[in-house]
Design an enzyme around this catalytic site. Structure first.
Site, mmCIF file in Angstrom:
data_model
loop_
_atom_site.group_PDB
_atom_site.id
_atom_site.type_symbol
_atom_site.label_atom_id
_atom_site.label_comp_id
_atom_site.label_asym_id
_atom_site.label_seq_id
_atom_site.Cartn_x
_atom_site.Cartn_y
_atom_site.Cartn_z
ATOM 1 N N MET A 110 0.798 -1.212 0.000
ATOM 2 C CA MET A 110 0.000 0.000 0.000
ATOM 3 C C MET A 110 0.841 1.278 0.000
ATOM 4 O O MET A 110 0.322 2.361 -0.222
ATOM 5 C CB MET A 110 -0.935 0.010 1.222
ATOM 6 N N LYS A 111 2.119 1.173 0.295
ATOM 7 C CA LYS A 111 3.025 2.332 0.282
ATOM 8 C C LYS A 111 2.392 3.529 1.008
ATOM 9 O O LYS A 111 2.275 4.629 0.469
ATOM 10 C CB LYS A 111 3.409 2.714 -1.144
ATOM 11 N N LEU B 11 1.652 6.730 3.217
ATOM 12 C CA LEU B 11 2.333 7.971 3.609
ATOM 13 C C LEU B 11 1.269 9.015 3.884
ATOM 14 O O LEU B 11 0.472 9.355 3.007
ATOM 15 C CB LEU B 11 3.286 8.464 2.516
ATOM 16 N N ARG C 115 4.965 -9.921 -13.479
ATOM 17 C CA ARG C 115 4.746 -10.209 -14.891
ATOM 18 C C ARG C 115 5.442 -11.472 -15.410
ATOM 19 O O ARG C 115 4.831 -12.232 -16.167
ATOM 20 C CB ARG C 115 5.137 -8.988 -15.731
#
Length: 227
Positions: free
Chosen positions: A60-61, A63, A205
């Site tokens: 989710m990064k 900040l 990928r």
């Protein structure tokens, strides 16, 4: 090695994510869920994976202001996922560590995105080149008490020297020899990443888009084991 290879479920629908998991049943037990799938029902799917015995890396990064980060981390810890990312800003990391205390959630500080090079950092207003900024943020993650960092495999060896043997060093941008780079700019093969000190490899990928996903995953696991 099954605990060290994380397959990114970077697909647009739950149906496609379920198909990937079915194809990899018995080979892969650790999955990453990011923005694309999270906003298509992926958070509930993460809970389902955890309930089935799989491990989940929630990418989710985060900040935000300290209180918002802390409250988000508290709820995510209750989901039972194994790993969570946030951008490696010192205040955000300290707030997240306090919020996760007492849980088994491994917090990962994202240093510099593997899609970014020096020109991208200059455009974003940073005074550091990618390598220098990665090492600075690794030091800050260690000081904050984080469980690990996310960095390019190019920087894994240098990061490992900073954080020591216990912290996780998670490397996206992994490409088997001959695979297309896509939008990644700092990439490395699975074997080289393991040799460089990575604890976990994130591969999307090259497995998800492979004609035979199971064979692609098994080949990467074999390469990791040989390294």
């Amino acid at each position: 090695m099954q605990d060290r290879l994380i397959v990114g479920l970077d697909v647009p629908t739950l149906g496609e994510a379920e198909a990937v998991v079915r194809d990899l049943d018995g080979v892969i037990s650790f999955y990453k869920i990011g923005y694309q799938l999270a906003f298509a029902g992926g958070l509930d799917f993460a809970r389902d994976l955890v309930s089935s015995g799989a491990r989940v890396f929630l990418d989710m990064k985060l900040l935000d202001i300290d209180n918002t980060v802390a409250k988000g981390v508290e709820n995510i810890a209750r989901m039972g996922v194994s790993m969570l990312t946030l951008h490696a800003y010192p205040k955000a990391m300290r707030a997240a560590v306090d919020a996760a205390r007492g849980s088994s959630l491994c917090l990962l500080g994202v240093t510099v995105l593997t899609s970014m090079d020096e020109g991208d950092l200059i455009d974003a207003g940073y005074e550091y080149d990618p390598h220098t900024l990665v090492l600075r943020r690794a030091e800050q993650a260690l000081a904050a008490g984080m469980g690990g960092v996310v960095c390019s495999a190019d920087e894994a060896a240098a990061v490992r020297r900073i954080v020591g043997p216990e912290m996780a060093v998670v490397t996206p941008g992994i490409r088997p020899a001959g695979a297309e780079r896509g939008d990644q700019k700092r990439v490395m093969t699975p074997a080289d990443a393991i040799r460089s000190g990575a604890s976990h490899l994130v591969v999307a990928r090259p497995i998800v888009k492979a004609p035979d996903r199971r064979a692609a995953a098994e080949a990467i696991l074999a390469e990791m084991k040989a390294a």
